[in-house]
Design an enzyme around this catalytic site. Structure first.
Site, mmCIF file in Angstrom:
data_model
loop_
_atom_site.group_PDB
_atom_site.id
_atom_site.type_symbol
_atom_site.label_atom_id
_atom_site.label_comp_id
_atom_site.label_asym_id
_atom_site.label_seq_id
_atom_site.Cartn_x
_atom_site.Cartn_y
_atom_site.Cartn_z
ATOM 1 N N SER A 103 0.868 -1.187 0.000
ATOM 2 C CA SER A 103 0.000 0.000 0.000
ATOM 3 C C SER A 103 0.903 1.235 0.000
ATOM 4 O O SER A 103 2.106 1.114 0.259
ATOM 5 C CB SER A 103 -0.844 -0.010 1.278
ATOM 6 O OG SER A 103 -1.506 1.218 1.466
ATOM 7 N N TYR A 144 -2.548 -1.309 10.302
ATOM 8 C CA TYR A 144 -2.544 -1.535 8.848
ATOM 9 C C TYR A 144 -1.153 -1.231 8.253
ATOM 10 O O TYR A 144 -0.605 -2.026 7.487
ATOM 11 C CB TYR A 144 -3.619 -0.654 8.203
ATOM 12 C CG TYR A 144 -3.799 -0.854 6.715
ATOM 13 C CD1 TYR A 144 -4.504 -1.954 6.220
ATOM 14 C CD2 TYR A 144 -3.273 0.051 5.800
ATOM 15 C CE1 TYR A 144 -4.675 -2.139 4.858
ATOM 16 C CE2 TYR A 144 -3.441 -0.125 4.433
ATOM 17 C CZ TYR A 144 -4.134 -1.212 3.965
ATOM 18 O OH TYR A 144 -4.296 -1.389 2.608
HETATM 19 N N1 LIG Z 1 -8.535 0.021 -1.784
HETATM 20 C C1 LIG Z 1 -7.428 0.722 -1.555
HETATM 21 O O1 LIG Z 1 -7.430 1.975 -1.581
HETATM 22 C C2 LIG Z 1 -6.128 0.023 -1.261
HETATM 23 C C3 LIG Z 1 -4.974 0.809 -1.158
HETATM 24 C C4 LIG Z 1 -3.779 0.187 -0.869
HETATM 25 C C5 LIG Z 1 -3.712 -1.188 -0.727
HETATM 26 N N2 LIG Z 1 -4.854 -1.929 -0.852
HETATM 27 C C6 LIG Z 1 -4.728 -3.387 -0.689
HETATM 28 O O2 LIG Z 1 -5.307 -4.019 -1.800
HETATM 29 C C7 LIG Z 1 -5.718 -5.341 -1.443
HETATM 30 C C8 LIG Z 1 -7.122 -5.593 -1.955
HETATM 31 O O3 LIG Z 1 -8.026 -4.764 -1.231
HETATM 32 P P1 LIG Z 1 -9.321 -4.098 -1.853
HETATM 33 O O4 LIG Z 1 -9.161 -2.639 -1.728
HETATM 34 O O5 LIG Z 1 -9.648 -4.689 -3.161
HETATM 35 O O6 LIG Z 1 -10.398 -4.514 -0.735
HETATM 36 P P2 LIG Z 1 -11.731 -5.392 -0.806
HETATM 37 O O7 LIG Z 1 -12.221 -5.448 0.587
HETATM 38 O O8 LIG Z 1 -12.636 -4.866 -1.852
HETATM 39 O O9 LIG Z 1 -11.178 -6.835 -1.257
HETATM 40 C C9 LIG Z 1 -10.389 -7.610 -0.403
HETATM 41 C C10 LIG Z 1 -10.818 -9.075 -0.507
HETATM 42 O O10 LIG Z 1 -9.994 -9.839 0.385
HETATM 43 C C11 LIG Z 1 -10.841 -10.800 0.995
HETATM 44 N N3 LIG Z 1 -10.294 -11.265 2.271
HETATM 45 C C12 LIG Z 1 -10.283 -10.619 3.456
HETATM 46 N N4 LIG Z 1 -9.751 -11.399 4.396
HETATM 47 C C13 LIG Z 1 -9.410 -12.561 3.804
HETATM 48 C C14 LIG Z 1 -8.821 -13.758 4.265
HETATM 49 N N5 LIG Z 1 -8.476 -13.925 5.546
HETATM 50 N N6 LIG Z 1 -8.605 -14.757 3.380
HETATM 51 C C15 LIG Z 1 -8.967 -14.614 2.083
HETATM 52 N N7 LIG Z 1 -9.537 -13.503 1.583
HETATM 53 C C16 LIG Z 1 -9.761 -12.480 2.445
HETATM 54 C C17 LIG Z 1 -12.166 -10.079 1.193
HETATM 55 O O11 LIG Z 1 -13.238 -10.993 1.408
HETATM 56 C C18 LIG Z 1 -12.271 -9.290 -0.093
HETATM 57 O O12 LIG Z 1 -12.957 -10.030 -1.077
HETATM 58 C C19 LIG Z 1 -5.573 -5.408 0.077
HETATM 59 O O13 LIG Z 1 -4.368 -6.072 0.411
HETATM 60 C C20 LIG Z 1 -5.492 -3.956 0.491
HETATM 61 O O14 LIG Z 1 -4.806 -3.783 1.712
HETATM 62 C C21 LIG Z 1 -6.068 -1.356 -1.104
#
Ligand SMILES: NC(=O)c1ccc[n+]([C@@H]2O[C@H](COP(=O)([O-])OP(=O)(O)OC[C@H]3O[C@@H](n4cnc5c(N)ncnc54)[C@H](O)[C@@H]3O)[C@@H](O)[C@H]2O)c1
Length: 301
Positions: free
Chosen positions: A157, A170
């Site tokens: 991130s 986080y």
């Molecule tokens: N959205 C943002 O702005 C952002 C920014 C930086 C990093 N990220 C990272 O991107 C990645 C994806 O996140 P996103 O934004 O698409 O969020 P999201 O919540 O839309 O998707 C995340 C998915 O991970 C699944 N998940 C959660 N815990 C789990 C587990 N224990 N085992 C298996 N699956 C699990 C959830 O059910 C969900 O489907 C994450 O690692 C997040 O930290 C997101």
């Protein structure tokens, strides 16, 4: 699009956390490139919907992708190494090889100051975000090193580059992903340079990650980039062997600031940016359960 299809066609792509957001966008995109897909998530019903949606998309664009290749999907808690092993074994049974693994699953932290957040939340965030990535990497490496070309992509991130207030749990998990991945990259460089290792530092992406009520203002202000745009940048970065992929709202300027500014300046800027985006009121100072004494209060010890 054709350049991507030529490069990715027939490769097997494994994606964790594919039932939503970035993971779902990646799964759709790589399926459209003609990849064999294996996806997992802790949310089985949302994962099943993603499978259906990918199949519907492929049917529409028949000419591009391999419609006949089955999609492997499995309910996995990424914090379990055994669950990872079983999932990858199923993937090998169906697709025979694994070429690209994307450790994407992740959850938000408490979005509260350290003194107001629970140890249980910190543990779960580390279990899912950090150990989920560790187990995904360790269980897939034996398959990846067998391939003439392979890639491992770990999603950190911009909070793996800077740590604003209310993100200690986080940010700790995302800095840890960065440290682990940079070291792994250097190790593989020595013994298996055909296995590429990539770190992704997304900025604000418009997904469902912020489930807490008090994170909604943060979501509205910062999570504005569409997940498919990031998915495309990841595909491009992997194809060009870019070690660090930085993309999304605020990502480039944050990465730039993290390299150039002294920490004392960074902290001040980040505190200002985040101020007022949490719970109503001055919750950093007056949060319920805030157990730090005031400066002038005497403590027993
Ligand atoms: N959205 C943002 O702005 C952002 C920014 C930086 C990093 N990220 C990272 O991107 C990645 C994806 O996140 P996103 O934004 O698409 O969020 P999201 O919540 O839309 O998707 C995340 C998915 O991970 C699944 N998940 C959660 N815990 C789990 C587990 N224990 N085992 C298996 N699956 C699990 C959830 O059910 C969900 O489907 C994450 O690692 C997040 O930290 C997101």
């Amino acid at each position: 699009m054709q350049e991507y299809q030529r490069f990715y066609q027939g490769k097997t792509v494994v994606i964790s956390g594919a039932a939503s957001g970035i993971g779902s966008a990646l799964a759709h995109l790589f399926a459209e490139f003609g990849c064999k897909i294996a996806i997992c998530d802790i949310d089985g019903s949302a994962l099943a919907q993603v499978v259906e949606s990918i199949q519907a998309t492929l049917q529409k664009n028949r000419s591009h992708a391999d419609v006949s290749s089955p999609i492997v999907s499995q309910v996995v808690d990424v914090a379990s190494k055994e669950a990872w092993s079983a999932f990858l074994a199923k993937c090998i049974d169906t697709h025979e090889h694994i070429d690209l693994v994307i450790n994407n699953a992740g959850i938000e932290g408490s979005s509260q100051p350290i003194w107001a957040s629970s140890d249980d939340t910190l543990e779960r965030v580390m279990d899912v975000n950090f150990y989920g990535m560790v187990f995904g990497s360790k269980t897939s490496l034996p398959y990846l090193v067998q391939r003439p070309w392979a890639a491992l992509v770990n999603v950190s991130s911009i909070f793996g580059l800077v740590a604003p207030p209310n993100t200690a749990d986080y940010s700790a998990s995302k800095f840890a992903i960065r440290g682990y991945t940079e070291s792994l990259r250097a190790e593989l460089e020595l013994v298996h340079p055909q296995v590429q290792v990539h770190l992704v530092h997304p900025g604000g992406i418009n997904t469902n990650i912020t489930r807490l009520e008090h994170s909604q203002k943060f979501k509205q202000r910062f999570l504005t980039t569409e997940p498919r745009a990031l998915a495309l940048q990841i595909a491009k970065g992997v194809m060009r062997n870019k070690a660090r992929i930085v993309f999304g709202n605020q990502a480039k300027r944050t990465a730039f600031a993290s390299r150039l500014l002294p920490l004392s300046w960074l902290s001040k800027i980040l505190s200002k940016e985040i101020d007022g985006l949490g719970l109503e009121g001055d919750y950093i100072r007056e949060h319920e359960g805030f157990e730090l004494p005031n400066k002038n209060d005497k403590t027993d010890n």
